[in-house]
Design a protein around this motif. Structure first.
Motif, PDB file in Angstrom:
ATOM      1  N   SER A  17      -4.230  -8.116   2.296  1.00  0.00           N
ATOM      2  CA  SER A  17      -4.651  -6.814   2.271  1.00  0.00           C
ATOM      3  C   SER A  17      -3.859  -5.754   1.539  1.00  0.00           C
ATOM      4  CB  SER A  17      -4.864  -6.277   3.806  1.00  0.00           C
ATOM      5  OG  SER A  17      -5.423  -7.402   4.517  1.00  0.00           O
ATOM      6  N   GLY A  18      -2.576  -5.932   1.644  1.00  0.00           N
ATOM      7  CA  GLY A  18      -1.642  -5.038   1.083  1.00  0.00           C
ATOM      8  C   GLY A  18      -1.737  -5.034  -0.405  1.00  0.00           C
ATOM      9  N   ALA A  19      -1.903  -6.251  -0.886  1.00  0.00           N
ATOM     10  CA  ALA A  19      -1.980  -6.361  -2.407  1.00  0.00           C
ATOM     11  C   ALA A  19      -3.314  -6.059  -3.015  1.00  0.00           C
ATOM     12  CB  ALA A  19      -1.670  -7.798  -2.716  1.00  0.00           C
ATOM     13  N   LEU A  20      -4.195  -6.207  -2.225  1.00  0.00           N
ATOM     14  CA  LEU A  20      -5.349  -5.553  -2.728  1.00  0.00           C
ATOM     15  C   LEU A  20      -5.615  -4.044  -2.432  1.00  0.00           C
ATOM     16  CD1 LEU A  20      -7.807  -8.485  -0.799  1.00  0.00           C
ATOM     17  CD2 LEU A  20      -7.325  -7.995  -3.366  1.00  0.00           C
ATOM     18  N   ASN A  21      -4.812  -3.594  -1.491  1.00  0.00           N
ATOM     19  CA  ASN A  21      -4.835  -2.092  -1.478  1.00  0.00           C
ATOM     20  C   ASN A  21      -4.182  -1.569  -2.345  1.00  0.00           C
ATOM     21  OD1 ASN A  21      -2.699   0.041  -0.358  1.00  0.00           O
ATOM     22  ND2 ASN A  21      -4.504   0.161   0.576  1.00  0.00           N
ATOM     23  N   MET A  22      -2.964  -2.099  -2.820  1.00  0.00           N
ATOM     24  CA  MET A  22      -2.170  -1.822  -4.168  1.00  0.00           C
ATOM     25  C   MET A  22      -3.080  -1.946  -5.277  1.00  0.00           C
ATOM     26  SD  MET A  22       1.810  -2.575  -3.660  1.00  0.00           S
ATOM     27  CE  MET A  22       2.699  -2.588  -1.899  1.00  0.00           C
ATOM     28  N   TRP A  23      -3.761  -3.183  -5.441  1.00  0.00           N
ATOM     29  CA  TRP A  23      -4.602  -3.253  -6.549  1.00  0.00           C
ATOM     30  C   TRP A  23      -5.486  -1.873  -6.813  1.00  0.00           C
ATOM     31  CZ3 TRP A  23     -10.081  -4.102  -5.701  1.00  0.00           C
ATOM     32  CH2 TRP A  23     -10.865  -3.962  -6.543  1.00  0.00           C
ATOM     33  N   TYR A  24      -6.341  -1.517  -5.877  1.00  0.00           N
ATOM     34  CA  TYR A  24      -6.915  -0.462  -5.573  1.00  0.00           C
ATOM     35  C   TYR A  24      -6.537   0.914  -6.064  1.00  0.00           C
ATOM     36  CZ  TYR A  24     -11.512   2.082  -5.290  1.00  0.00           C
ATOM     37  OH  TYR A  24     -12.518   2.800  -5.429  1.00  0.00           O
ATOM     38  N   GLU A  25      -5.662   0.991  -5.360  1.00  0.00           N
ATOM     39  CA  GLU A  25      -4.834   2.306  -5.327  1.00  0.00           C
ATOM     40  C   GLU A  25      -3.620   2.582  -6.220  1.00  0.00           C
ATOM     41  OE1 GLU A  25      -3.848   3.275  -1.385  1.00  0.00           O
ATOM     42  OE2 GLU A  25      -5.500   3.850  -0.991  1.00  0.00           O
ATOM     43  N   SER A  26      -3.600   1.806  -7.289  1.00  0.00           N
ATOM     44  CA  SER A  26      -2.759   2.110  -8.508  1.00  0.00           C
ATOM     45  C   SER A  26      -2.522   3.385  -9.198  1.00  0.00           C
ATOM     46  CB  SER A  26      -2.620   0.849  -9.337  1.00  0.00           C
ATOM     47  OG  SER A  26      -3.730   1.022  -9.945  1.00  0.00           O
ATOM     48  N   ASP A  27      -3.770   3.910  -9.249  1.00  0.00           N
ATOM     49  CA  ASP A  27      -3.843   5.087  -9.920  1.00  0.00           C
ATOM     50  C   ASP A  27      -3.358   6.323  -9.125  1.00  0.00           C
ATOM     51  OD1 ASP A  27      -5.968   4.946  -8.229  1.00  0.00           O
ATOM     52  OD2 ASP A  27      -7.280   6.362  -9.042  1.00  0.00           O
ATOM     53  N   ILE A  28      -3.583   6.384  -7.720  1.00  0.00           N
ATOM     54  CA  ILE A  28      -3.066   7.397  -6.938  1.00  0.00           C
ATOM     55  C   ILE A  28      -1.702   6.979  -6.496  1.00  0.00           C
ATOM     56  CG2 ILE A  28      -5.208   8.337  -6.076  1.00  0.00           C
ATOM     57  CD1 ILE A  28      -4.701   6.691  -3.468  1.00  0.00           C
ATOM     58  N   ASP A  29      -1.161   5.783  -6.338  1.00  0.00           N
ATOM     59  CA  ASP A  29       0.057   5.617  -6.055  1.00  0.00           C
ATOM     60  C   ASP A  29       1.280   6.076  -7.065  1.00  0.00           C
ATOM     61  OD1 ASP A  29      -0.286   4.082  -3.846  1.00  0.00           O
ATOM     62  OD2 ASP A  29      -0.103   1.887  -4.528  1.00  0.00           O
ATOM     63  N   ALA A  30       0.639   6.040  -8.255  1.00  0.00           N
ATOM     64  CA  ALA A  30       1.634   6.753  -9.338  1.00  0.00           C
ATOM     65  C   ALA A  30       1.945   7.774  -9.343  1.00  0.00           C
ATOM     66  CB  ALA A  30       1.101   6.141 -10.647  1.00  0.00           C
ATOM     67  N   LEU A  31       0.995   8.896  -8.509  1.00  0.00           N
ATOM     68  CA  LEU A  31       1.186  10.028  -8.505  1.00  0.00           C
ATOM     69  C   LEU A  31       2.020  10.579  -7.161  1.00  0.00           C
ATOM     70  CD1 LEU A  31      -2.630  10.943  -9.091  1.00  0.00           C
ATOM     71  CD2 LEU A  31      -0.791  11.156 -10.806  1.00  0.00           C
ATOM     72  N   MET A  32       2.127   9.489  -6.403  1.00  0.00           N
ATOM     73  CA  MET A  32       2.909   9.950  -4.987  1.00  0.00           C
ATOM     74  C   MET A  32       4.279   9.510  -5.198  1.00  0.00           C
ATOM     75  SD  MET A  32       0.015  10.012  -1.941  1.00  0.00           S
ATOM     76  CE  MET A  32      -0.214   8.258  -1.988  1.00  0.00           C
ATOM     77  N   THR A  33       5.299  10.330  -4.780  1.00  0.00           N
ATOM     78  CA  THR A  33       6.664  10.003  -4.554  1.00  0.00           C
ATOM     79  C   THR A  33       6.820   8.690  -3.909  1.00  0.00           C
ATOM     80  OG1 THR A  33       7.145  11.604  -3.075  1.00  0.00           O
ATOM     81  CG2 THR A  33       7.749  12.180  -5.609  1.00  0.00           C
ATOM     82  N   ARG A  34       6.422   8.633  -2.645  1.00  0.00           N
ATOM     83  CA  ARG A  34       6.472   7.612  -1.715  1.00  0.00           C
ATOM     84  C   ARG A  34       6.086   6.095  -2.312  1.00  0.00           C
ATOM     85  NH1 ARG A  34       3.658   5.021   2.715  1.00  0.00           N
ATOM     86  NH2 ARG A  34       1.741   6.229   2.078  1.00  0.00           N
ATOM     87  N   THR A  35       5.045   6.354  -3.132  1.00  0.00           N
ATOM     88  CA  THR A  35       4.442   5.064  -3.749  1.00  0.00           C
ATOM     89  C   THR A  35       4.610   4.792  -5.132  1.00  0.00           C
ATOM     90  OG1 THR A  35       2.422   5.971  -3.875  1.00  0.00           O
ATOM     91  CG2 THR A  35       2.641   4.750  -1.904  1.00  0.00           C
ATOM     92  N   ALA A  36       5.466   5.756  -5.827  1.00  0.00           N
ATOM     93  CA  ALA A  36       5.750   5.641  -7.284  1.00  0.00           C
ATOM     94  C   ALA A  36       6.467   4.343  -7.499  1.00  0.00           C
ATOM     95  CB  ALA A  36       6.108   6.917  -7.724  1.00  0.00           C
ATOM     96  N   ASN A  37       7.141   3.731  -6.773  1.00  0.00           N
ATOM     97  CA  ASN A  37       8.131   2.522  -7.066  1.00  0.00           C
ATOM     98  C   ASN A  37       7.407   1.414  -6.891  1.00  0.00           C
ATOM     99  OD1 ASN A  37      10.393   3.341  -8.321  1.00  0.00           O
ATOM    100  ND2 ASN A  37      11.318   4.130  -6.511  1.00  0.00           N
TER     101      ASN A  37
END
Lengths: 54, 316
Positions: free
Chosen positions: B73-93
């Motif tokens: 679930s975590g991997a699929l969540n990161m797959w879908y959210e990669s665009d917004i993850d790049a914009l947030m300091t908490r998830t950019a890494n």
């Protein structure tokens, strides 16, 4: 195709080779765990492993 | 014969395939190990309180499948959210924004793990547990990540159901059926999720606003969020206490729930009162940290209770 042509194509860097090897070992270990898991559960359940009520 | 002339300029095309340099640690990061550890712990409690003897090998199998399902679930969540993850300091890494893993690689990894975790749980343990695990993964990825997260401020309220299901899956794995007790655990995690994540969202609201995620502090403002945190905390404490007078869990659990609930309510009231400056930020961070301790404390009490009963059955 001569030898020179065969040597062309994709040549992996050392970092790529190392990470690919690590990934391959991880996949092998995961498959090994899966096999052991199925084996262990088969032993634990005994003949009941064949009884599969839905 | 006329020579064949290509209209495509091949010299301008980059045909070299991308060779991954992602190592095992990058793929482990895709599994969200910290979330996975909490899932395993709550599932362990669901397994432990089940009133049946479960063979250790089957218990291990169930926990492993639930852990891998959570990781999928975590991997699929990161797959879908990669665009917004790049914009947030908490998830950019995370591995995808850093360019270590591509979205198709994460999708393949997540789908493979989801398939194997569900099938293994179904074949080796039972199909009720397998079906529930499949539903949990589906709910987290499709309902929460894809449908709700970018659409409504109630995203984590409804989506919290996915995080609350692991003890139910574990109970089903142990008993082959469903009962009231695992749903009590479900309700505790379900009502714990909003105050926990809204506390995080309060001190990360700029991140969420930049990424366009409609978290409650972004949409309704910090004051409305503080009120919602307080209200949900009151409901949470009541729900977490209820199993004691209803006779499902014993006095040890009840007293722990009372003490931890008092702390949770005091900190939620503090968040509601302190609205400006560093004091407000400190109160929010304290609640966020304590909420983790609160959930861990409640579930650990149930687990210890079961272990003590198993060790000294005649004294109870």
């Amino acid at each position: 195709m001569d030898d020179n042509q065969e040597q062309k194509g994709i040549v992996l860097t050392e970092a790529q080779k190392k990470s690919r090897r690590e990934r391959s070992i991880a996949i092998a270990l995961a498959l090994g765990v899966l096999v052991l898991l199925f084996f262990a559960v088969t032993i634990v359940k005994g003949p009941a492993v064949l009884m599969r009520p839905i | 014969m006329r020579p064949v002339v290509s209209v495509v300029d091949h010299s301008a095309m980059e045909l070299t395939p991308r060779i991954s340099e992602a190592d095992v640690a990058d793929y482990v990061a895709l599994l969200k190990p910290r979330v996975m550890s909490l899932v395993v712990f709550t599932a362990l409690v669901g397994l432990a309180i089940a009133p049946v003897h479960v063979h250790p090998v089957l218990a291990f199998t169930a926990l492993l499948c639930i852990a891998v399902g959570a990781g999928a679930s975590g991997a699929l969540n990161m797959w879908y959210e990669s665009d917004i993850d790049a914009l947030m300091t908490r998830t950019a890494n995370r591995p995808i924004p850093r360019g270590r893993v591509t979205p198709p690689e994460a999708l393949t990894f997540g789908m493979t793990l989801a398939f194997f975790s569900v099938m293994t749980l179904g074949i080796l343990v039972n199909w009720i547990a397998g079906a529930l695990l499949a539903f949990t993964i589906f709910f987290y990825v499709v309902i929460y990540t894809i449908a709700l997260k970018r659409w409504t401020a109630q995203n984590i309220v409804i989506g919290g159901a996915a995080g609350a299901l692991p003890p139910v899956v574990a109970w089903a794995a142990a008993t082959g059926s469903l009962s009231v007790e695992p749903f009590l655990l479900f309700l505790i995690i379900f009502f714990w999720t909003p105050p926990h994540f809204w506390a995080l969202a309060l001190f990360r609201s700029e991140d969420y606003a930049r990424a366009g995620v409609p978290m409650l502090p972004v949409v309704a403002g910090p004051d409305a969020t503080r009120l919602q945190i307080l209200l949900y905390s009151i409901v949470l404490v009541a729900v977490a206490l209820a199993p004691w007078p209803l006779g499902y869990f014993d006095a040890v659990y009840g007293i722990t729930s009372l003490i931890l609930g008092g702390g949770m309510l005091a900190l939620a009231a503090d968040v509601y009162r302190r609205r400006e400056g560093r004091e407000a930020s400190r109160a929010t961070r304290r609640l966020f940290a304590f909420s983790i301790l609160y959930l861990f404390g409640l579930f650990a009490t149930l687990l210890i209770d079961v272990l003590v009963r198993a060790a000294v059955p005649t004294s109870w």
